[in-house]
Design an enzyme around this catalytic site. Sequence first.
Site, short mmCIF file in Angstrom:
data_model
loop_
_atom_site.label_atom_id
_atom_site.label_comp_id
_atom_site.label_asym_id
_atom_site.label_seq_id
_atom_site.Cartn_x
_atom_site.Cartn_y
_atom_site.Cartn_z
N GLU A 1 0.83 -1.20 0.00
CA GLU A 1 0.00 0.00 0.00
C GLU A 1 0.87 1.25 0.00
O GLU A 1 0.63 2.20 -0.75
CB GLU A 1 -0.93 -0.01 1.22
CG GLU A 1 -1.97 1.08 1.21
CD GLU A 1 -2.91 1.01 2.40
OE1 GLU A 1 -3.79 1.88 2.50
OE2 GLU A 1 -2.76 0.10 3.25
N GLY B 1 -8.42 5.06 7.61
CA GLY B 1 -9.16 4.91 8.86
C GLY B 1 -8.50 3.94 9.81
O GLY B 1 -8.62 4.07 11.03
N ALA B 2 -7.78 2.93 9.28
CA ALA B 2 -7.20 1.90 10.13
C ALA B 2 -5.68 1.81 10.08
O ALA B 2 -5.06 1.18 10.92
CB ALA B 2 -7.78 0.53 9.77
#
Length: 499
Positions: free
Chosen positions: A174, A205-206
């Site tokens: 990523e 978000g994570a």
Amino acid sequence: PPPLSEMKEKNPWHTPATIIITVIFVIAIVALVTVAVLQNKPLPPKYKYGIVLDAGSSHTALYIYEWPAEKDNNTGRVEQTHSCKVKGPGISSYASSPLKAGESLKVCLQEAEQWVPNKRHQETPLYLGATAGMRLLNMENSLASDQVFQAVAATLQKSPFSFQGARILSGQEEGAYGWVTVNYLDDRLTQVCGLETTGALDLGGASTQISFVSSSYDGSESPSNSVSFRLYGNNYNLYTHSFLCYGKDQVLRLALAHLSQSGQSTVEDPCFHPNFTESKNYSVLYDSPCVSDRKPHGAPVAFTHKGTGNFSLCQQVLKNVFNFSHCPYSQCSFNGVFQPDLQGTFGAFSAYYFVMNFLNLTDTAIPLETVKEKLATYCSTPWPQITQQHKDVKLKYLAEYCFSGTYILTLLTEGYNFNSDSYSNIRFIKKIKGSDAGWTLGYMLNLTNMIPAEAPDTPPLPYAGYVSIVTIIALVLVIIFALCLYRFWPRCPKQPQII
């Protein structure tokens, strides 16, 4: 005088051979002009397409990319033509009802069918990459994770596109693909050797990712953070790391877990505005692998979350979610993770941009100290005043901007070691040249081999040289042709004078 018929016979322009040659010559000229016009007539451009679904922790988005079909051999610029945000939460939220995860994608897939020409549907690759939300679900319940992927794959296989698979991206992938996207769109990955690249800062978000090239890092210290690329004939040794549980939604849980360790019925939170109150369930708060092992024993069912709006105290709370006490390397960011010296400019995207844009703090000319002052003023503003000023923003998102802005500054300065000087090297970006910044484009470029390892082949002659040589050859041929005509063309006899 000779009769007229005799004069016609002696005139070379009236011989059959001459007439035939002249006709052929005219036809050849007309043909040459026609071919030249047709050859240079502008043709409608043909494009190829690719589709990537970004299945994040909070939502899923579909991106459509296109590039010139005639330049498929690694030279055509890939551009984003459309994006579609899937309604509802991320696919990891459908663990208890996996079929709904697949259903949620249908509207955006139908949109994609309208944007990609029908004749290109079957050859258009379709990918789905899931990030930290599915990483956490896979850690917590691998069976549920598999069922969600099965449901998603079943929906994508029914689409008219060429489905290439759905899988979880590693944090390293990523981060690396986000770096490729930013530098590809910024024209930093070229055949020009020595062009300084741009670092990539991604916040979801994570999880959160940092990726950059540092001249002081050769990959020997902490090899797990090293990714090597050979692109357009240049070698890049990239430092990248992904921090799972350090996306803004999970850090909010970590911060609240720190504040609610005693299991009290009221939790005062300096990261939320004064006069903000909300009832929260302890079980819901601790329902994540990031905090599940910290749930206090004997806690009530719910607690009152009460804001006090203090930027400095909020920073102190957030520092507690980082571990700075242990570093097994020569230097670290946090949690014992190696990080080399920061180098060059950085592009900060995803939640970095959306939060700082809302707070009007994306201008690189604003000094770090001023950013802190503005954020402190914003956080101390009473909640009723904030809701009056931003009536069009959902209350859930509005309530968290003070926390999110403070977390971003704390992560950048305390976590990644940006200071008042290097902070100005950060650009908060949403799009680059019309394409969203993020990992999806880099992912597709890699899987379709759109970026070559070696520099593309070039013609042996430059265009100007080629034209010059063709022109010279053409002139030589014309001169030879003229000489032949002069040598063999029948000459007219001298006309007798008529007295």
